[in-house]
Design a protein around this motif. Structure first.
Motif, short mmCIF file in Angstrom:
data_model
loop_
_atom_site.label_atom_id
_atom_site.label_comp_id
_atom_site.label_asym_id
_atom_site.label_seq_id
_atom_site.Cartn_x
_atom_site.Cartn_y
_atom_site.Cartn_z
N LEU A 95 -42.85 92.51 24.70
CA LEU A 95 -42.53 91.95 23.39
C LEU A 95 -43.67 91.01 23.01
CD1 LEU A 95 -40.35 91.62 21.14
CD2 LEU A 95 -39.53 89.67 22.45
N PHE A 96 -44.28 91.23 21.85
CA PHE A 96 -45.39 90.42 21.34
C PHE A 96 -44.85 89.53 20.23
CE2 PHE A 96 -47.32 94.18 23.08
CZ PHE A 96 -48.60 93.84 23.49
N ASP A 97 -44.70 88.25 20.49
CA ASP A 97 -44.26 87.29 19.48
C ASP A 97 -45.52 86.61 18.96
OD1 ASP A 97 -43.13 85.36 17.89
OD2 ASP A 97 -41.86 84.51 19.46
N THR A 98 -45.94 86.97 17.75
CA THR A 98 -47.24 86.56 17.23
C THR A 98 -47.11 85.72 15.97
OG1 THR A 98 -48.27 88.54 18.15
CG2 THR A 98 -49.49 87.41 16.42
N ARG A 99 -47.78 84.59 15.98
CA ARG A 99 -47.91 83.71 14.82
C ARG A 99 -49.29 83.94 14.22
NH1 ARG A 99 -43.05 82.59 13.54
NH2 ARG A 99 -41.84 81.86 15.30
N VAL A 100 -49.36 84.08 12.90
CA VAL A 100 -50.62 84.32 12.21
C VAL A 100 -50.87 83.14 11.27
CG1 VAL A 100 -51.89 85.88 10.68
CG2 VAL A 100 -50.20 86.81 12.29
N THR A 101 -52.08 82.57 11.36
CA THR A 101 -52.46 81.48 10.47
C THR A 101 -53.82 81.80 9.85
OG1 THR A 101 -53.45 80.23 12.29
CG2 THR A 101 -51.16 79.71 11.73
N GLY A 102 -54.13 81.09 8.77
CA GLY A 102 -55.40 81.30 8.08
C GLY A 102 -55.22 82.22 6.90
N GLU A 103 -56.32 82.48 6.23
CA GLU A 103 -56.33 83.37 5.07
C GLU A 103 -57.47 84.35 5.21
OE1 GLU A 103 -56.13 81.47 1.26
OE2 GLU A 103 -54.84 79.88 2.03
N ARG A 104 -57.28 85.54 4.66
CA ARG A 104 -58.34 86.53 4.70
C ARG A 104 -59.62 85.94 4.16
NH1 ARG A 104 -56.38 92.56 3.99
NH2 ARG A 104 -54.34 92.40 4.91
N PRO A 105 -60.73 86.21 4.74
CA PRO A 105 -60.96 87.22 5.74
C PRO A 105 -60.77 86.73 7.18
CG PRO A 105 -63.06 86.39 5.03
CD PRO A 105 -62.00 85.68 4.21
N LEU A 106 -60.60 85.41 7.42
CA LEU A 106 -60.46 84.92 8.80
C LEU A 106 -59.01 84.57 9.10
CD1 LEU A 106 -63.61 82.64 9.14
CD2 LEU A 106 -63.30 84.99 9.93
N LEU A 107 -58.51 85.11 10.22
CA LEU A 107 -57.15 84.85 10.65
C LEU A 107 -57.14 84.44 12.11
CD1 LEU A 107 -55.47 88.04 9.14
CD2 LEU A 107 -55.41 85.73 8.19
N SER A 108 -56.20 83.61 12.46
CA SER A 108 -56.00 83.23 13.87
C SER A 108 -54.62 83.68 14.29
CB SER A 108 -56.12 81.71 14.04
OG SER A 108 -57.43 81.29 13.77
N THR A 109 -54.52 84.10 15.53
CA THR A 109 -53.22 84.49 16.07
C THR A 109 -52.96 83.75 17.37
OG1 THR A 109 -54.17 86.39 17.24
CG2 THR A 109 -53.20 86.82 15.08
N THR A 110 -51.71 83.45 17.59
CA THR A 110 -51.24 82.94 18.87
C THR A 110 -50.09 83.84 19.27
OG1 THR A 110 -51.85 80.69 18.28
CG2 THR A 110 -50.32 80.95 20.12
N THR A 111 -50.23 84.51 20.39
CA THR A 111 -49.26 85.50 20.82
C THR A 111 -48.70 85.14 22.19
OG1 THR A 111 -50.42 87.25 19.63
CG2 THR A 111 -48.89 87.95 21.35
N THR A 112 -47.39 85.19 22.29
CA THR A 112 -46.73 85.08 23.59
C THR A 112 -46.16 86.45 23.91
OG1 THR A 112 -46.18 82.77 23.21
CG2 THR A 112 -44.92 83.92 24.91
N CYS A 113 -46.58 87.02 25.03
CA CYS A 113 -46.09 88.32 25.48
C CYS A 113 -45.04 88.09 26.55
CB CYS A 113 -47.23 89.15 26.06
SG CYS A 113 -48.57 89.50 24.91
N THR A 114 -43.90 88.77 26.41
CA THR A 114 -42.84 88.63 27.40
C THR A 114 -42.32 90.00 27.82
OG1 THR A 114 -41.14 88.42 25.69
CG2 THR A 114 -42.06 86.37 26.56
N VAL A 115 -41.79 90.04 29.03
CA VAL A 115 -41.10 91.21 29.56
C VAL A 115 -39.77 90.69 30.10
CG1 VAL A 115 -41.08 92.99 31.34
CG2 VAL A 115 -43.21 92.46 30.14
#
Length: 126
Positions: free
Chosen positions: A90-110
């Motif tokens: 499971l990829f729980d991803t937060r997206v910040t920023g605006e195009r063209p540059l974006l940042s992601t923080t993802t927590t992967c869980t099983v």
């Protein structure tokens, strides 16, 4: 005409938009062609495929099609548990920023256990 890249592997089963990002899923299958010979006695999903999964899911989340996102940097990637064949990530991803540059923080869980945490920066090319 917009060119989309050909995917050598599909790191995506489902992507669901949510407030501030998305929730993605990937079932790891031992018979996936890109896992052939990768630790044959214990099929471990490589961490780089988790990063690829974030990219493909981000592309689908933003545009509904693969292609158009380029990885600029991985600020951090911490892998805490192996992901094995038969498990669903499971990829729980937060997206910040605006195009063209974006940042992601993802927590992967099983099964509710964190297996990875990935922070990255991307550039939208389309």
């Amino acid at each position: 005409m917009t060119a989309t890249r050909q995917l050598p592997l599909s790191a995506v089963d489902t992507v669901e938009a949510r407030e501030g990002g998305f929730l993605g899923r990937k079932r790891v299958r031992a018979d996936d062609p890109y896992l052939a010979g990768h630790f044959p006695s214990l099929t471990v999903y490589p961490g780089v495929f988790l990063i690829e999964g974030v990219q493909q899911m981000l592309e689908l989340h933003l545009d509904g099609v693969p292609g158009g996102i380029e990885l600029l940097s991985v600020e951090s990637a911490r892998f805490s548990l192996p992901v094995l064949a038969g498990e669903e990530v499971l990829f729980d991803t937060r997206v910040t920023g605006e195009r063209p540059l974006l940042s992601t923080t993802t927590t992967c869980t099983v099964d509710g256990r964190r297996c990875a945490r990935i922070a990255a920066t991307w550039r939208c090319t389309s």
